[in-house]
Design an enzyme around this catalytic site. Structure first.
Site, PDB file in Angstrom:
ATOM      1  CG  HIS A 153      27.306 -50.282  14.379  1.00 39.91           C
ATOM      2  ND1 HIS A 153      26.179 -50.059  15.132  1.00 39.91           N
ATOM      3  CD2 HIS A 153      28.302 -50.564  15.249  1.00 39.91           C
ATOM      4  CE1 HIS A 153      26.484 -50.203  16.416  1.00 39.91           C
ATOM      5  NE2 HIS A 153      27.755 -50.516  16.507  1.00 39.91           N
ATOM      6  CG  ASP A 165      29.165 -45.287  19.243  1.00 36.45           C
ATOM      7  OD1 ASP A 165      29.849 -46.252  19.616  1.00 36.45           O
ATOM      8  OD2 ASP A 165      27.948 -45.367  19.012  1.00 36.45           O
TER       9      ASP A 165
END
Length: 511
Positions: free
Chosen positions: A198, A269
């Site tokens: 992230h 993702d």
């Protein structure tokens, strides 16, 4: 750019019309959105062929609202893939405010009964199916090879590839047996990293031989079990390629498709994650991922008017016109997305039957089976209402704290049994409360992943010096025991917190 407008200046040599390419490009997108009802731009995009939508905690208020939301999405596109991250344990969208009713993967791995894992996944499938969701971005099948991993940890079934493989198969069997598609993640394996994708691009420094023995077996097992989808991770694996896996044809097509034989939906993702967002603009990430072999592009957040979704569409169409993305590859990707929609539609009766298959008490029973205690000298450990000191680090973005506030946690679970329980929360840089004022009151230190945080271990040691009788409850990956009693829950689900509270108080009334 106005939502719905088309990029101008495209060449006209393609055998497919711009309208055809627009719909193909829309079919491979899975964006998120704001609000608990579909905004106008999303309804238009669905009518124009948008193939997927991903839900987050910000979209979910309660089961009835969620079911109404997914029905509204399907009113504009009956074949839309509605996806969600519902792993159980720490990552839950449908129970984000209260915490999951089901223990997560590490607790399941510690209990180590694949029949229980299958039953838990089936119950998660019931919850997901009742909300009208097609695809669950679960299970995590990464082998947590590094205890300092900041983003996998308790989301993994454990450190042993064989055990992870067994439980991955059971989880997939349970979920898909209830008519909801599973998605094994994060290919080719996020477990041996010390950075969070992230925030930055993680690198897996291992030779191919290690990958074959450690990281790939759970994916091989998931494919053999018929998993409908796989999510690739934003990972750099130099043994496989010099570009991140999401953008690598060698990884997504050469390894996953050709070598491992996967023919289901391959989803990325979220492409706004810094691991890849720091390298390219969103449209370029989408194009490169599709060219590498991905079938669906996950986008966690979209602009308020949906402009960002149309910009992605136009980037994909432009690349197809320019020959950087073959039309055949785009047709293949859209076809796999539609095939998954048909798989879900064909299992309506399975979901209806599973809806009546409640497994009462299962979550709490499995959470209790995963508890491990050291140093218990007397029972109950707590005979009076304690002071619970919650020592908290910042949550990973994977947990999705957008539901607002932290979950009730251990103190609330103990307070249900011992009214008068008090709670203090401290973070990095904070000092401990005056534990001397708690004389006559037990002290419980509730920590998460102390093995990864030196500051947290320092506070635990300081607290134990002040209160040698302190109880330490570790809700993350366990480390060396500390305190007079050390209880490892192997997860922070609501079920795990209830199990811990009952074990500390010897309260079995609701077990």
């Amino acid at each position: 750019m106005r939502a719905g407008s088309r990029k101008t200046g495209l060449t006209t040599g393609s055998p497919r019309s711009t309208d055809d390419l627009d719909r193909l490009a829309m079919a491979v997108l899975q964006p998120g959105f704001e609000g608990t009802a579909p905004p106008g731009w999303l309804c238009r995009a669905l009518a124009e062929g948008l193939g997927g939508v991903v839900l987050f905690a910000r979209n979910i208020a309660d089961p009835a609202q969620t079911a109404a939301l997914t029905a509204a999405l399907r009113a504009d596109n009956p074949e839309v893939i509605v996806a969600v991250d519902e792993e159980g344990g720490t990552v839950t969208r449908l129970e984000a405010g209260s915490g999951s009713s089901w223990p997560g993967n590490l607790a399941l791995g510690v209990a180590d009964d694949v029949r229980l894992t299958e039953r838990v996944a089936r119950q998660i499938g019931r919850l997901v199916a009742a909300s009208g969701i097609t695809l669950d971005y679960a299970p995590v099948v990464d082998v947590n090879a590094d205890p300092l991993n900041p983003v996998i940890g308790i989301r993994s079934f454990g450190t042993d590839p064989e055990a992870v493989s067994r439980h991955a198969v059971a989880w997939i069997k349970g979920l898909q047996g209830g008519g909801v598609a599973a998605c094994a993640k994060h290919f080719p394996g996020h477990g041996a990293t010390r950075s969070d994708s992230h925030l930055e691009l993680p690198t897996v420094e291992a030779p191919r031989e290690v990958l074959d023995l450690r990281d790939l077996p759970p994916f091989r097992a998931a494919i053999a079990a018929g998993v409908q989808a796989i999510m690739c991770g934003h990972l750099l694996v130099p043994a496989l390629d010099e570009v991140p896996a999401t953008l690598s044809r060698a990884v997504l097509t050469g390894l996953l498709r050709d070598e491992l034989g996967f023919d289901g939906v391959l989803v990325t993702d979220a492409i706004e994650m810094r691991a890849v967002a720091a390298l390219h603009e969103p449209g370029e990430i989408a194009v490169r991922a599709l060219a590498a072999g991905a079938d669906a592009v996950c986008v966690g957040r979209s602009s308020p008017g949906g402009e960002s979704v149309y910009e992605l569409r136009d980037a994909i169409v432009g690349a197809a016109r320019e020959g950087r993305l073959s039309e055949e590859r785009l047709v293949e990707a859209a076809g796999r997305v539609r095939r998954l929609a048909r798989w879900h539609e064909a299992r309506a009766r399975v979901r209806a039957a599973a809806a009546h298959d409640a497994d009462e008490g299962l979550g709490d029973a499995v959470a209790a089976a995963a508890l491990r205690m050291a140093g218990a000298a007397a029972r109950p450990v707590l005979s009076a209402a304690p002071l619970v000191v919650q020592i908290s680090a910042r949550l990973s973005q994977a947990v999705d704290p957008s539901a607002g506030g932290r979950r009730p946690g251990l103190a609330a679970a103990i307070a249900e049994i011992l009214p008068g329980t008090e709670r203090a929360e401290i973070g990095e840089g904070d000092g401990l409360p005056d534990l001397g004022t708690a004389a006559g009151r037990p002290v419980v230190l509730a920590v998460h992943d102390a093995v990864r945080h030196g500051w947290m271990r320092h506070l635990i040691a300081e607290a134990v010096r002040a209160r040698p009788d302190a109880v330490v409850v570790e809700t993350g990956v366990p480390g060396p025991p500390a305190g007079a009693v050390y209880l490892a829950t192997h997860g922070d689900s609501a079920a795990s917190m209830r199990a811990a509270a009952r074990r500390l108080t010897d309260d079995a009334s609701a077990s």
